[in-house]
Scaffold this active site. Structure first.
Site, short mmCIF file in Angstrom:
data_model
loop_
_atom_site.label_atom_id
_atom_site.label_comp_id
_atom_site.label_asym_id
_atom_site.label_seq_id
_atom_site.Cartn_x
_atom_site.Cartn_y
_atom_site.Cartn_z
N ASP A 58 29.78 -26.12 12.91
CA ASP A 58 30.44 -26.03 11.84
C ASP A 58 30.70 -27.61 11.26
O ASP A 58 30.81 -28.35 12.08
CB ASP A 58 31.89 -25.51 11.98
CG ASP A 58 32.50 -25.22 10.71
OD1 ASP A 58 33.33 -26.20 10.34
OD2 ASP A 58 32.47 -24.20 9.99
N ARG A 100 30.08 -12.07 18.77
CA ARG A 100 31.32 -12.63 18.47
C ARG A 100 32.42 -11.77 19.02
O ARG A 100 33.47 -12.33 19.56
CB ARG A 100 31.47 -12.65 16.85
CG ARG A 100 32.93 -13.14 16.42
CD ARG A 100 33.05 -14.39 16.34
NE ARG A 100 34.50 -14.84 15.97
CZ ARG A 100 34.58 -15.17 14.58
NH1 ARG A 100 33.65 -15.39 13.77
NH2 ARG A 100 35.92 -15.53 14.00
N TYR A 107 38.52 -31.83 3.28
CA TYR A 107 39.04 -30.92 4.37
C TYR A 107 39.99 -31.72 4.98
O TYR A 107 41.10 -31.28 5.08
CB TYR A 107 38.20 -30.21 5.28
CG TYR A 107 37.19 -28.98 4.59
CD1 TYR A 107 37.99 -27.82 4.54
CD2 TYR A 107 36.01 -29.24 4.24
CE1 TYR A 107 37.13 -26.72 4.22
CE2 TYR A 107 35.31 -27.92 3.79
CZ TYR A 107 35.78 -26.73 3.62
OH TYR A 107 35.04 -25.78 3.17
N ARG A 119 27.37 -13.53 10.33
CA ARG A 119 28.03 -12.32 10.17
C ARG A 119 27.18 -11.21 9.80
O ARG A 119 27.74 -10.00 9.77
CB ARG A 119 29.38 -12.58 9.63
CG ARG A 119 30.42 -13.34 10.28
CD ARG A 119 31.70 -13.43 9.51
NE ARG A 119 31.31 -14.29 8.32
CZ ARG A 119 32.58 -14.53 7.18
NH1 ARG A 119 33.64 -13.99 7.68
NH2 ARG A 119 32.20 -15.28 6.33
N ARG A 175 22.93 -20.57 6.40
CA ARG A 175 24.09 -19.32 7.13
C ARG A 175 23.12 -18.31 7.64
O ARG A 175 23.68 -17.27 7.83
CB ARG A 175 25.28 -19.05 6.58
CG ARG A 175 26.32 -20.11 5.89
CD ARG A 175 27.31 -19.65 5.30
NE ARG A 175 28.08 -20.33 4.77
CZ ARG A 175 28.87 -20.22 3.72
NH1 ARG A 175 28.85 -19.23 3.00
NH2 ARG A 175 29.79 -21.15 3.16
#
Length: 350
Positions: free
Chosen positions: A83, A45, A157, A36, A32
């Site tokens: 993703d 973003r 998921y 963010r 990652r």
């Protein structure tokens, strides 16, 4: 089909390690690492919109993929910004990201049948365009890593429609109707194989399979739903692209890591932060490259605590091929200065 590995592999430190060489200083990247915690990511973003909009904007996704290397040029690899749920999106579930809650897949397969979904393989195409753009812009000394979720994690998921603490819906389905669950795993395998092959064809130089929820399974289920599907994907990719480097990351596998290392055919094994490096160095195959495994919270802590956490990992793996990484993804509240300190510790510049 000819190998997709670059002929001058040894010139890239990370690829050399994936090929079984020891390199000093050790190569490093962070799971990652594009995300963010970076102000430049947050700015983009805000300008571009939702997470999914970013993933499907190849120019923006390529820019985000490269942001960590622009800020931290000592990193040895870029990892594709995307993703793991792009695969169920291509299989036919609807995908959205809810602010503050995370991803949602509809309809969840706990309430629907796999054959009710309509596949949209073209949903994978923009990701390949991102790979092409990154590879064209990437420093030739750096490695481009592609990725996908492993079938068990993706299935968990798809069944629940979202993430969960214990993956109970998927585990119950696997016990109650093993045939139906096996069909789901097989569908995920097939799409994942094509998806990873497309990333390789577009320019990815290594791959990582993320099995983020592997730790919730019993030994027998782990063998059936983690090891076996991973082994089939690895074998099929190697038929298409002989010798291609593949990192496996079964988070939470613990004592089952040895079987995973022996049976899947992976090139390197990613370790989460709960794994004792000394145990891993002693119990895992001597020639197997290992990746990891700093606790992301130690990186947030910084200072002397960070210094004390970094060195034992380097020492434990000093006599084997090693890629430095975190034990899981970097947290969004990680200070930039702490990342700079980590890199300098690993690279020996501090």
């Amino acid at each position: 089909m000819p190998s997709a590995r670059p002929p001058a592999q040894s010139e890239k430190s990370l690829l050399a390690v994936l090929g079984g060489e020891r390199r000093d200083p050790v190569p490093m990247w962070m799971m990652r690492q594009a995300g963010r915690y970076l102000p430049e990511y947050r700015e983009l973003r805000t300008a571009k919109g939702s997470f999914l909009d970013l993933v499907y904007d190849a120019d923006a996704a390529a820019e985000i993929t490269l942001q960590p290397l622009n800020r931290f040029p000592e990193l040895d690899a870029a990892i594709l910004f995307s993703d793991i749920l792009i695969v169920p999106f291509a299989i036919g579930q609807n995908l959205s990201f809810i602010a503050g809650e995370g991803p949602r897949l509809t309809p969840p397969l706990i309430n629907a049948q796999l054959d009710q979904l309509t596949a949209y393989p073209a949903r994978l195409d923009p990701i390949y365009e991102t790979v092409r753009k990154v590879r064209a812009a990437l420093d030739p000394a750096k490695t481009l890593i592609g990725f996908a979720g492993s079938p068990w994690t993706v299935a968990s998921y798809m069944v629940a429609g979202q993430g969960s603490r214990d993956q109970a819906d998927a585990r119950r389905l696997a016990y109650a109707d093993a045939g139906a669950f096996a069909e789901l795993i097989q569908r995920i395998e097939a799409v994942t194989l094509d998806y990873l092959s497309g990333q390789i064809a577009a320019g990815a130089e290594a791959l990582q399979l993320f099995d983020s929820w592997a730790g919730s399974l019993s030994p027998a289920q782990f063998e059936q739903w983690v090891i076996a599907p991973t082994a089939r994907i690895v074998a099929s990719l190697r038929t298409r692209y002989p010798g291609f480097p593949i990192i496996g990351f079964p988070k939470g596998a613990g004592g089952k890591l040895a079987a995973y290392a022996r049976e899947t055919g992976i090139s390197a094994l990613g370790l989460d932060e709960t794994v004792d490096p000394l145990w891993a160095a002693r119990e895992l195959p001597d020639n197997l490259p290992l990746q990891g495994n700093l606790d992301p919270l130690a990186l947030i802590a910084g200072g002397d605590l960070l210094d004390e956490a970094v060195k034992p990992i380097l020492d434990a793996f000093a006599d084997r091929p090693h890629i430095y990484n975190l034990g899981h993804g970097i947290s969004q509240d990680t200070p930039i200065a702490h990342v700079e300190r980590l890199i300098s510790l690993v690279k020996g510049t501090k």
